[in-house]
Design a protein around this motif. Structure first.
Motif, PDB file in Angstrom:
ATOM      1  N   SER A 121      10.570  12.051  -4.338  1.00 18.05           N
ATOM      2  CA  SER A 121      10.679  10.602  -4.513  1.00 18.05           C
ATOM      3  C   SER A 121      11.784  10.075  -3.621  1.00 18.05           C
ATOM      4  CB  SER A 121      10.933  10.218  -5.976  1.00 18.05           C
ATOM      5  OG  SER A 121      12.268  10.472  -6.350  1.00 18.05           O
ATOM      6  N   ARG A 124      11.646   2.882  -2.411  1.00 16.97           N
ATOM      7  CA  ARG A 124      10.581   2.106  -1.761  1.00 16.97           C
ATOM      8  C   ARG A 124      11.181   1.238  -0.662  1.00 16.97           C
ATOM      9  NH1 ARG A 124       5.430   0.450  -3.454  1.00 16.97           N
ATOM     10  NH2 ARG A 124       5.837   1.301  -5.532  1.00 16.97           N
ATOM     11  N   ARG A 125      10.442   1.069   0.418  1.00 19.46           N
ATOM     12  CA  ARG A 125      10.979   0.472   1.629  1.00 19.46           C
ATOM     13  C   ARG A 125      11.482  -0.962   1.425  1.00 19.46           C
ATOM     14  NH1 ARG A 125      11.141   1.213   7.051  1.00 19.46           N
ATOM     15  NH2 ARG A 125      10.921  -0.597   8.405  1.00 19.46           N
ATOM     16  N   ARG A 151       6.692   5.128   3.538  1.00 22.81           N
ATOM     17  CA  ARG A 151       5.995   6.085   2.682  1.00 22.81           C
ATOM     18  C   ARG A 151       4.962   6.892   3.457  1.00 22.81           C
ATOM     19  NH1 ARG A 151       2.846   3.953  -2.544  1.00 22.81           N
ATOM     20  NH2 ARG A 151       2.150   2.453  -0.975  1.00 22.81           N
ATOM     21  N   SER A 168       0.292   9.817  -5.897  1.00 28.07           N
ATOM     22  CA  SER A 168       1.537   9.065  -5.690  1.00 28.07           C
ATOM     23  C   SER A 168       1.547   7.870  -6.621  1.00 28.07           C
ATOM     24  CB  SER A 168       1.675   8.612  -4.230  1.00 28.07           C
ATOM     25  OG  SER A 168       0.687   7.659  -3.910  1.00 28.07           O
ATOM     26  N   GLY A 170       4.465   4.393  -8.046  1.00 30.80           N
ATOM     27  CA  GLY A 170       5.780   3.776  -8.048  1.00 30.80           C
ATOM     28  C   GLY A 170       6.482   4.019  -9.370  1.00 30.80           C
ATOM     29  N   SER A 227      11.361   3.280  -6.793  1.00 28.35           N
ATOM     30  CA  SER A 227      11.085   4.577  -6.179  1.00 28.35           C
ATOM     31  C   SER A 227       9.595   4.734  -5.898  1.00 28.35           C
ATOM     32  CB  SER A 227      11.529   5.717  -7.101  1.00 28.35           C
ATOM     33  OG  SER A 227      12.916   5.675  -7.330  1.00 28.35           O
ATOM     34  N   VAL A 228       9.302   5.454  -4.809  1.00 29.98           N
ATOM     35  CA  VAL A 228       7.954   5.921  -4.518  1.00 29.98           C
ATOM     36  C   VAL A 228       7.935   7.416  -4.799  1.00 29.98           C
ATOM     37  CG1 VAL A 228       6.236   6.317  -2.724  1.00 29.98           C
ATOM     38  CG2 VAL A 228       7.477   4.159  -2.803  1.00 29.98           C
TER      39      VAL A 228
END
Length: 238
Positions: A121, A124-125, A151, A168, A170, A227-228
């Motif tokens: 993890s 996230r961008r 990602r 995957s 979030g 988070s991804v």
């Protein structure tokens, strides 16, 4: 606060699991609680490992020989384990801190068994970019984030090292605004009323798990999850 969803990362009796960059032990301890596994937490911070050990004591089952938890200080670039030691590796919110993250990925591949599973993890961008834009100190502090991942690019890099992605999602959407507020009120973060109230909301949510906020975060996670989280399986050697 768990980032890994063990519904997609099922634990099986007798497995060995590495929590790389375990911090205060959230995933290593969760794995120990959930399964009859040998969990190993690795981190560079002695203080975090001491905290992890203290937190583990509440859940320790010393008479249960089917499960075990060990904690050790080590670098992600030189793990003190033999090849193909682990059935599963968790690397949660770690790669963004490591200058040579590609070398860390190769170490993960080395210690993971063929057909073993990896969970990674990273932030996230777009929520991360907003934090950087609101306050440069956010990522310039010692131990801060060195990069913002795309990602798709990170997933490709992992897959090119002999992994196959299979899921995957979030996570922690409700935490994204908290970090924006921390960045916005950086100089007064410890005393700012809005920051403190939002923190109280997050603590209440984690402890009480109310249906409304759990449902709200579930809806928001695909769009603004802080988070991804990506899951992979290591391909067997040809």
């Amino acid at each position: 606060m768990q980032t890994v969803d063990f519904r997609y990362f099922a634990l099986h009796p007798g497995e060995r699991l590495l929590d790389l960059g375990c911090g205060e032990g959230r995933h290593a301890i969760a794995a120990y609680i959930l399964g009859d596994v040998h969990a190993v937490g690795v981190d560079l911070s002695h203080g975090d490992l001491v905290t992890a050990r203290s937190r583990y004591q509440e859940f320790a089952e010393p008479d249960n020989t089917c499960k075990r938890l060990d904690l050790t200080a080590a670098s992600a670039l030189a793990l003190p384990f033999a090849d193909a030691t682990f059935d599963k590796v968790i690397c949660s919110e770690v790669l963004e801190h490591i200058p040579d993250y590609r070398a860390a990925l190769m170490e993960i591949r080395r210690v993971l068994k063929p057909q073993g599973m990896l969970c990674v993890s990273v932030p996230r961008r777009w929520p991360e970019r907003l934090c950087w834009a609101l306050r440069k100190q956010y990522h310039l502090v010692p131990g801060g984030h060195l990069r913002i991942f795309r990602r798709g690019m990170l997933r490709s890099e992992i897959e090119h090292r002999g992994f196959v992605g299979y899921h995957s999602h979030g996570a922690h959407a409700l935490h994204a605004p908290y970090w924006w507020l921390r960045c916005l009120f950086w100089k007064t973060v410890e005393t700012n009323w809005l920051v403190r109230q939002y923190h109280r909301l997050l603590v209440w949510d984690m402890l009480q798990q109310p249906l409304f906020t759990r449902t709200l975060e579930k809806w928001l996670n695909p769009v603004m999850g802080k988070s991804v989280v990506m899951y992979f399986r290591k391909e067997a050697a040809a």
